[in-house]
Enzyme design. Structure first.
Site, short mmCIF file in Angstrom:
data_model
loop_
_atom_site.label_atom_id
_atom_site.label_comp_id
_atom_site.label_asym_id
_atom_site.label_seq_id
_atom_site.Cartn_x
_atom_site.Cartn_y
_atom_site.Cartn_z
N ASP A 25 5.38 9.54 2.27
CA ASP A 25 4.03 9.22 1.93
C ASP A 25 3.25 10.65 1.57
OD1 ASP A 25 2.82 6.75 2.14
OD2 ASP A 25 2.51 6.77 4.46
N GLN B 50 1.99 3.39 9.30
CA GLN B 50 0.65 2.90 8.27
C GLN B 50 -0.56 3.37 8.89
OE1 GLN B 50 1.11 0.76 5.52
NE2 GLN B 50 -1.26 0.98 5.56
N LYS C 220 5.00 -3.70 1.34
CA LYS C 220 6.16 -2.64 0.98
C LYS C 220 7.38 -3.15 1.22
CE LYS C 220 2.48 0.87 1.87
NZ LYS C 220 1.76 1.34 2.83
#
Ligand code: NDP
Length: 295
Positions: free
Chosen positions: A119, A96, A52
């Site tokens: 997200d 994460q 990312k």
């Protein structure tokens, strides 16, 4: 059989994002800034976060990686999230997953401000998605939609079978593909570990989306001739012949299934790169304040 080449499509979309960033910077806007919070030392999470960060660099975004030790308390992680929610420099951020066991994932997800939740996991974003309102779509389903759309795959009226009902893949893609728009208008069946006679469903699928985490679970006899198969699964399997000590396996037995398909994603190089690109697209939307979220 045609390959749904996520790696190639991701490069095209990244180039489009980069051009948009160049335009923003030329107009004296700041570069979009994505932050990622990584708690602990999980090997796979480390790899995903690095992908990312690298992707941000490729498209001209700033990125901020916040590493916290495995022993981080829930309280201090929530305090970090609060700082990111308030930061004027950060447009969007992710925490994460998975998190260490002593941290409540629900609490963390709900602490993220919906307008910065790139997200798309916050209940506000999930609710908006379910109602077809503007929102950040969860990255993996968003990546799958782009793979279908940008390869011109017809979805209207098709039988779509989704294997797996997780909050991040199976459930949202089943909602998105039932929507009254393109890509969508499918008749969706969502299967899971309690489904009886799974093969009965998979065999009738025009579009089969597999997100189980069970390596090479789907075999040729389970797939209809001419089906579109999207393999979301990625499992690390020990392999001493590889430099890394492992190989990546999808949920579909590619070699025997691919010849029966009209389209199929490879693993790796299918859904994975499109997931990363979708996160960038959400961050760009956040930077442009495209979606109006109440404070
Ligand atoms: P989860 O483990 O959260 O969910 C798995 C789902 O599969 C569950 O709904 C489970 O059913 C169902 N399931 C498991 N085994 C069977 C079985 N034998 N028969 C029927 N259903 C079964 O997984 P995720 O959705 O998070 O991930 C799935 C896979 O996708 C993983 O390999 C993951 O690494 C990969 N992934 C890849 C991404 C990418 O970018 N390419 C992004 C996210 C995930 P039940 O609910 O009944 O337990």
């Amino acid at each position: 059989m045609k390959l749904l080449d996520g790696k190639k499509l991701a490069e095209i979309v990244k180039q489009e994002i980069k051009e948009e960033v160049d335009r923003l910077v030329a107009a004296n806007h700041k570069r979009p800034n994505l932050a990622a919070v990584l708690v602990g030392n999980d090997g796979a999470s480390e790899t995903y976060v690095q992908h990312k960060v690298r992707a941000c660099k490729e498209v001209g975004f700033d990125s901020t990686l916040i590493r916290l030790p495995e022993t981080t308390t829930e309280e201090s992680l929530l305090a970090q999230i609060d700082r990111l929610n308030k930061s004027t420099m950060i447009d969007g951020f992710i925490v994460q997953l998975p998190l260490p066991k002593h941290i409540d994932v629900e609490k963390v997800t709900q602490a993220i401000k919906p307008g910065k939740d790139v997200d798309g996991f916050h209940p506000v974003n999930v609710g908006r998605m379910a109602q077809g309102l503007p929102c950040y779509l969860p990255a993996t389903p968003y990546g799958i939609l782009q793979l279908l759309e940008r390869n011109g795959i017809e979805t209207s009226g098709k039988d779509c079978v989704v294997l797996g009902r997780s909050n991040i893949v199976g459930t949202p893609i089943s909602i998105l593909l039932s929507r009254n728009q393109y890509p969508g208008n499918c008749t969706v069946t969502l299967c899971h570990s309690r489904t009886k006679n799974l093969e009965k469903y998979t065999k009738r699928a025009d579009i089969l989306i597999v997100a189980l985490g069970q390596p090479e679970f789907v075999t040729a006899k389970m797939v209809k001739k001419g089906a579109v198969v999207v393999d979301v699964g990625i499992t690390r399997i020990e392999d001493d012949s590889k430099r890394t000590g492992y190989r990546l396996a999808g949920d579909v037995k590619y070699d025997e299934v691919a010849p029966k398909c009209s389209f199929i994603t490879p693993v790796p190089g299918g859904v994975g790169p499109m997931t990363v690109v979708s996160l960038l697209l959400n961050t760009l939307k956040a930077a442009n304040k495209e979606i109006n979220y109440p404070d």
